[in-house]
Design a protein around this motif. Sequence first.
Motif, PDB file in Angstrom:
ATOM      1  N   SER A 135       0.816  -1.220   0.000  1.00  0.00           N
ATOM      2  CA  SER A 135       0.000   0.000   0.000  1.00  0.00           C
ATOM      3  C   SER A 135       0.848   1.268   0.000  1.00  0.00           C
ATOM      4  O   SER A 135       0.339   2.354  -0.275  1.00  0.00           O
ATOM      5  N   GLY A 136       2.126   1.133   0.350  1.00  0.00           N
ATOM      6  CA  GLY A 136       2.990   2.298   0.454  1.00  0.00           C
ATOM      7  C   GLY A 136       2.910   2.973   1.817  1.00  0.00           C
ATOM      8  O   GLY A 136       3.478   4.054   2.014  1.00  0.00           O
ATOM      9  N   ASP A 137       2.242   2.341   2.788  1.00  0.00           N
ATOM     10  CA  ASP A 137       2.138   2.891   4.142  1.00  0.00           C
ATOM     11  C   ASP A 137       3.385   2.515   4.937  1.00  0.00           C
ATOM     12  O   ASP A 137       3.339   1.759   5.902  1.00  0.00           O
ATOM     13  N   LEU A 138       4.526   3.058   4.526  1.00  0.00           N
ATOM     14  CA  LEU A 138       5.803   2.650   5.092  1.00  0.00           C
ATOM     15  C   LEU A 138       6.024   3.177   6.504  1.00  0.00           C
ATOM     16  O   LEU A 138       6.852   2.642   7.241  1.00  0.00           O
ATOM     17  N   ALA A 139       5.278   4.173   6.910  1.00  0.00           N
ATOM     18  CA  ALA A 139       5.364   4.661   8.293  1.00  0.00           C
ATOM     19  C   ALA A 139       4.893   3.572   9.267  1.00  0.00           C
ATOM     20  O   ALA A 139       5.257   3.601  10.445  1.00  0.00           O
ATOM     21  N   ALA A 140       4.141   2.606   8.779  1.00  0.00           N
ATOM     22  CA  ALA A 140       3.661   1.497   9.613  1.00  0.00           C
ATOM     23  C   ALA A 140       4.803   0.665  10.174  1.00  0.00           C
ATOM     24  O   ALA A 140       4.632  -0.021  11.187  1.00  0.00           O
ATOM     25  N   PHE A 141       5.990   0.732   9.553  1.00  0.00           N
ATOM     26  CA  PHE A 141       7.126  -0.047  10.055  1.00  0.00           C
ATOM     27  C   PHE A 141       7.492   0.354  11.481  1.00  0.00           C
ATOM     28  O   PHE A 141       8.062  -0.436  12.221  1.00  0.00           O
ATOM     29  N   GLU A 142       7.170   1.575  11.885  1.00  0.00           N
ATOM     30  CA  GLU A 142       7.440   2.027  13.260  1.00  0.00           C
ATOM     31  C   GLU A 142       6.745   1.127  14.279  1.00  0.00           C
ATOM     32  O   GLU A 142       7.262   0.885  15.354  1.00  0.00           O
ATOM     33  N   VAL A 161      12.816  -1.909  17.118  1.00  0.00           N
ATOM     34  CA  VAL A 161      13.925  -0.964  16.971  1.00  0.00           C
ATOM     35  C   VAL A 161      15.256  -1.701  16.862  1.00  0.00           C
ATOM     36  O   VAL A 161      16.136  -1.314  16.096  1.00  0.00           O
ATOM     37  N   ASP A 162      15.414  -2.792  17.599  1.00  0.00           N
ATOM     38  CA  ASP A 162      16.665  -3.548  17.585  1.00  0.00           C
ATOM     39  C   ASP A 162      16.606  -4.771  16.664  1.00  0.00           C
ATOM     40  O   ASP A 162      17.372  -5.712  16.827  1.00  0.00           O
ATOM     41  N   SER A 163      15.716  -4.749  15.682  1.00  0.00           N
ATOM     42  CA  SER A 163      15.603  -5.880  14.760  1.00  0.00           C
ATOM     43  C   SER A 163      16.902  -6.075  13.991  1.00  0.00           C
ATOM     44  O   SER A 163      17.674  -5.134  13.792  1.00  0.00           O
ATOM     45  N   VAL A 164      17.128  -7.303  13.559  1.00  0.00           N
ATOM     46  CA  VAL A 164      18.334  -7.661  12.815  1.00  0.00           C
ATOM     47  C   VAL A 164      17.927  -8.160  11.439  1.00  0.00           C
ATOM     48  O   VAL A 164      17.120  -9.085  11.319  1.00  0.00           O
ATOM     49  N   ASP A 165      18.470  -7.528  10.408  1.00  0.00           N
ATOM     50  CA  ASP A 165      18.277  -7.988   9.033  1.00  0.00           C
ATOM     51  C   ASP A 165      19.574  -8.651   8.613  1.00  0.00           C
ATOM     52  O   ASP A 165      20.599  -7.984   8.464  1.00  0.00           O
ATOM     53  N   HIS A 166      19.541  -9.966   8.449  1.00  0.00           N
ATOM     54  CA  HIS A 166      20.749 -10.714   8.110  1.00  0.00           C
ATOM     55  C   HIS A 166      21.171 -10.527   6.658  1.00  0.00           C
ATOM     56  O   HIS A 166      22.285 -10.899   6.290  1.00  0.00           O
ATOM     57  N   PRO A 199      20.705  -7.313   4.637  1.00  0.00           N
ATOM     58  CA  PRO A 199      20.254  -5.956   4.336  1.00  0.00           C
ATOM     59  C   PRO A 199      20.695  -5.501   2.945  1.00  0.00           C
ATOM     60  O   PRO A 199      21.668  -6.010   2.394  1.00  0.00           O
ATOM     61  N   ALA A 200      19.959  -4.544   2.413  1.00  0.00           N
ATOM     62  CA  ALA A 200      20.372  -3.901   1.164  1.00  0.00           C
ATOM     63  C   ALA A 200      21.630  -3.078   1.456  1.00  0.00           C
ATOM     64  O   ALA A 200      21.883  -2.711   2.604  1.00  0.00           O
ATOM     65  N   PRO A 201      22.426  -2.776   0.440  1.00  0.00           N
ATOM     66  CA  PRO A 201      23.616  -1.955   0.662  1.00  0.00           C
ATOM     67  C   PRO A 201      23.242  -0.637   1.347  1.00  0.00           C
ATOM     68  O   PRO A 201      22.344   0.071   0.903  1.00  0.00           O
ATOM     69  N   GLY A 202      23.904  -0.345   2.461  1.00  0.00           N
ATOM     70  CA  GLY A 202      23.668   0.893   3.184  1.00  0.00           C
ATOM     71  C   GLY A 202      22.411   0.918   4.029  1.00  0.00           C
ATOM     72  O   GLY A 202      22.094   1.938   4.640  1.00  0.00           O
ATOM     73  N   GLN A 203      21.673  -0.202   4.093  1.00  0.00           N
ATOM     74  CA  GLN A 203      20.424  -0.220   4.860  1.00  0.00           C
ATOM     75  C   GLN A 203      20.698  -0.107   6.352  1.00  0.00           C
ATOM     76  O   GLN A 203      21.485  -0.865   6.907  1.00  0.00           O
ATOM     77  N   GLU A 204      20.031   0.848   7.001  1.00  0.00           N
ATOM     78  CA  GLU A 204      20.135   1.022   8.443  1.00  0.00           C
ATOM     79  C   GLU A 204      19.373  -0.089   9.153  1.00  0.00           C
ATOM     80  O   GLU A 204      18.527  -0.754   8.557  1.00  0.00           O
ATOM     81  N   ALA A 205      19.627  -0.232  10.431  1.00  0.00           N
ATOM     82  CA  ALA A 205      18.912  -1.228  11.237  1.00  0.00           C
ATOM     83  C   ALA A 205      17.527  -0.709  11.611  1.00  0.00           C
ATOM     84  O   ALA A 205      17.250   0.483  11.534  1.00  0.00           O
ATOM     85  N   GLY A 206      16.669  -1.626  12.018  1.00  0.00           N
ATOM     86  CA  GLY A 206      15.369  -1.277  12.573  1.00  0.00           C
ATOM     87  C   GLY A 206      14.363  -0.778  11.552  1.00  0.00           C
ATOM     88  O   GLY A 206      14.548  -0.912  10.341  1.00  0.00           O
ATOM     89  N   PRO A 207      13.283  -0.185  12.051  1.00  0.00           N
ATOM     90  CA  PRO A 207      12.195   0.255  11.182  1.00  0.00           C
ATOM     91  C   PRO A 207      12.633   1.289  10.146  1.00  0.00           C
ATOM     92  O   PRO A 207      12.162   1.281   9.013  1.00  0.00           O
ATOM     93  N   VAL A 208      13.571   2.159  10.518  1.00  0.00           N
ATOM     94  CA  VAL A 208      14.041   3.187   9.592  1.00  0.00           C
ATOM     95  C   VAL A 208      14.694   2.549   8.370  1.00  0.00           C
ATOM     96  O   VAL A 208      14.494   2.999   7.236  1.00  0.00           O
ATOM     97  N   ARG A 251       5.870  -7.699  16.333  1.00  0.00           N
ATOM     98  CA  ARG A 251       6.964  -6.979  15.680  1.00  0.00           C
ATOM     99  C   ARG A 251       8.003  -7.923  15.075  1.00  0.00           C
ATOM    100  O   ARG A 251       8.396  -8.914  15.693  1.00  0.00           O
ATOM    101  N   LEU A 252       8.449  -7.555  13.897  1.00  0.00           N
ATOM    102  CA  LEU A 252       9.538  -8.265  13.234  1.00  0.00           C
ATOM    103  C   LEU A 252      10.815  -8.017  14.020  1.00  0.00           C
ATOM    104  O   LEU A 252      11.172  -6.862  14.281  1.00  0.00           O
ATOM    105  N   VAL A 253      11.509  -9.083  14.417  1.00  0.00           N
ATOM    106  CA  VAL A 253      12.760  -8.933  15.161  1.00  0.00           C
ATOM    107  C   VAL A 253      13.970  -9.473  14.403  1.00  0.00           C
ATOM    108  O   VAL A 253      15.103  -9.140  14.729  1.00  0.00           O
ATOM    109  N   GLU A 254      13.719 -10.302  13.385  1.00  0.00           N
ATOM    110  CA  GLU A 254      14.826 -10.894  12.648  1.00  0.00           C
ATOM    111  C   GLU A 254      14.338 -11.278  11.261  1.00  0.00           C
ATOM    112  O   GLU A 254      13.206 -11.731  11.099  1.00  0.00           O
ATOM    113  N   ARG A 255      15.219 -11.071  10.256  1.00  0.00           N
ATOM    114  CA  ARG A 255      14.854 -11.372   8.876  1.00  0.00           C
ATOM    115  C   ARG A 255      16.053 -11.941   8.129  1.00  0.00           C
ATOM    116  O   ARG A 255      17.179 -11.476   8.287  1.00  0.00           O
ATOM    117  N   TRP A 256      15.770 -12.961   7.328  1.00  0.00           N
ATOM    118  CA  TRP A 256      16.731 -13.513   6.374  1.00  0.00           C
ATOM    119  C   TRP A 256      16.019 -13.493   5.026  1.00  0.00           C
ATOM    120  O   TRP A 256      14.821 -13.788   4.968  1.00  0.00           O
TER     121      TRP A 256
END
Length: 145
Positions: A19-26, A31-36, A38-47, A115-120
Amino acid sequence: MSRDSVMAAQQAFGDAVNSGDLAAFERLVAVDSVDHDPAPGQEAGPVGFEHFFTELRTAFPDLAIAVDHLVATDDEVAFAYTVTGTHQGELMGFAPTGRSVSFRGMQISRFEGDRLVERWGSSDQMGMLAQLGIEPRQDSAAQDG
């Protein structure tokens, strides 16, 4: 959590992307989620997720991600998906081509509460670039998001 609540949390994440409602990631990503993967330069967490999907939705305003197969446990969801869209904005420094893409990927998401806490994950980025007629640069080749 239950299998149903994990699937509902993943559905809410997918709905936000489509839907493009990306503010919903908050509220959907810890906040301390781990993306195993990540895209290049991707910050951690909802941001990080918000910035990644903002770039993807800018490049593909008609972006759609359809779940093809899903399995779940009491805290994890694994799914195969298909991404479609038309390249109408800059992507990884490449100008829009106007071409449509359809490529596949797989992801495992772990949740605590809702909440999403970990992603592969992994998607066919090389296939996407080939469909766009883009020759990947060394610094962007073989990166997943």
